[in-house]
Enzyme design. Structure first.
Site, PDB file in Angstrom:
ATOM      1  CG  ASP A 184      -1.991   1.059   1.191  1.00 18.87           C
ATOM      2  OD1 ASP A 184      -2.527   1.314   0.097  1.00 18.87           O
ATOM      3  OD2 ASP A 184      -2.299   1.641   2.245  1.00 18.87           O
TER       4      ASP A 184
ATOM      5  CB  SER B 285      -6.237   2.655   0.249  1.00 17.07           C
ATOM      6  OG  SER B 285      -4.856   2.911   0.125  1.00 17.07           O
TER       7      SER B 285
ATOM      8  CD  GLN C 181      -4.472   0.928  -2.875  1.00 15.31           C
ATOM      9  OE1 GLN C 181      -3.950   1.995  -3.189  1.00 15.31           O
ATOM     10  NE2 GLN C 181      -4.075   0.231  -1.827  1.00 15.31           N
TER      11      GLN C 181
END
Length: 289
Positions: free
Chosen positions: A202, A226, A276
């Site tokens: 991430d 996110s 993502q």
């Protein structure tokens, strides 16, 4: 092992307070919200501790629902959805202030024989030939305390960083290739290695969206978060050995950017796939900017 890595491993060592309830915390840093990779990594630790060791995780799907408060503990509630003959499924909810801030579904599967193939690793220089991102940032900003870039993950971008592409339009691209590994040697705990990769996954993924538009998190006008995160773990790997994180952004629209990545070992084995979607907001620069 670096102090930063020690702190991260300690962060992932959740306290079990009931059979399916775990408690985690955030580092003592002056940030407005909890880092998404931390919540995802801790949630996977909670799920993995309720599953037999001979069933490694093969996929996870997560949603970031509310910003996490770094000043209070995170409570992880594990739902044992299924314990089958081949697959085990867990659902984890992270709770703060009585509200769910994050959910994760993870599936675990013992290894079975079957057909195998994989895309090849991109042709890139070896990590030893690539400068640390922390050194590049310190040089760009000049006179910054090196501890400001103290990171448990050694990141080395093969191409431009977003701060560099913001200054030079010729560097703009939607592809982002990064060598990474944790900054130290780890014990032989497969769950720890996948949780650390979940944490690291991430850190740079949405940069592939920024790179194509000359944006950077440091420009004072770009913000993001996110929204969801999915990972598939294809083969065993070690997070303390060099891994190439090949990332790209195929589309951005409606203040949302999609990014995907593939993680390769140094000898070319494709071990992890990541997708993502993130929220990216940017305001127009003012006259002074």
């Amino acid at each position: 092992m670096s102090e930063a890595l020690d702190r991260l491993i300690d962060l992932l060592d959740l306290e079990q307070i009931e059979v399916n309830i775990f408690r985690g915390r955030s580092p003592k840093e002056r940030v407005q919200r909890v880092f998404g990779g931390q919540v995802a990594g801790q949630a996977l630790v909670a799920a993995g501790r309720t599953v037999p060791a001979d069933r490694p995780v093969h996929s996870l799907h997560a949603y970031f629902i509310r910003p996490g408060d770094p000043s209070v503990p995170l409570v992880y509630l594990v739902d044992r959805v299924r314990d089958g003959r081949s697959f085990t499924t867990r659902r984890v909810s992270a709770v703060q202030h009585g509200k769910t801030i994050f959910t994760l579904s993870a599936s675990f599967h013992h290894d079975e024989p079957g057909p195998e193939h994989a895309d090849p690793m991109p042709d890139v220089p070896p990590p030893e030939a690539v400068e640390r991102n922390s050194d590049r940032m310190a040089r760009m900003l000049g006179g910054v305390n090196p501890r400001a870039w103290d990171n448990p993950i050694d990141l080395r971008s093969v191409g431009p960083m977003s701060a560099e592409a913001a200054l030079d339009p010729s560097l703009r691209t939607t592809r982002n290739l990064i060598w990474l590994r944790v900054d130290g040697d780890l014990p032989d705990d497969p769950l720890l290695h996948v949780c650390l990769m979940t944490y690291a996954s991430d850190m740079t993924l949405l940069d592939s969206v920024l790179l194509g538009h000359g944006l950077t998190w440091l420009d004072g006008r770009t913000s993001g978060a996110s929204l969801d995160h999915a990972m598939w773990f294809h083969r065993p790997f070690r997070a303390d050995r060099w891994l190439l994180y090949a990332q790209e952004s195929p589309v951005a629209a409606g203040a949302r950017g999609l990014a995907r990545g593939e993680v390769f070992t140094a000898d070319g084995a494709l071990v992890v796939s990541v997708v993502q979607e993130g929220l990216i907001r940017t305001r127009s620069p003012g006259p002074a900017e």
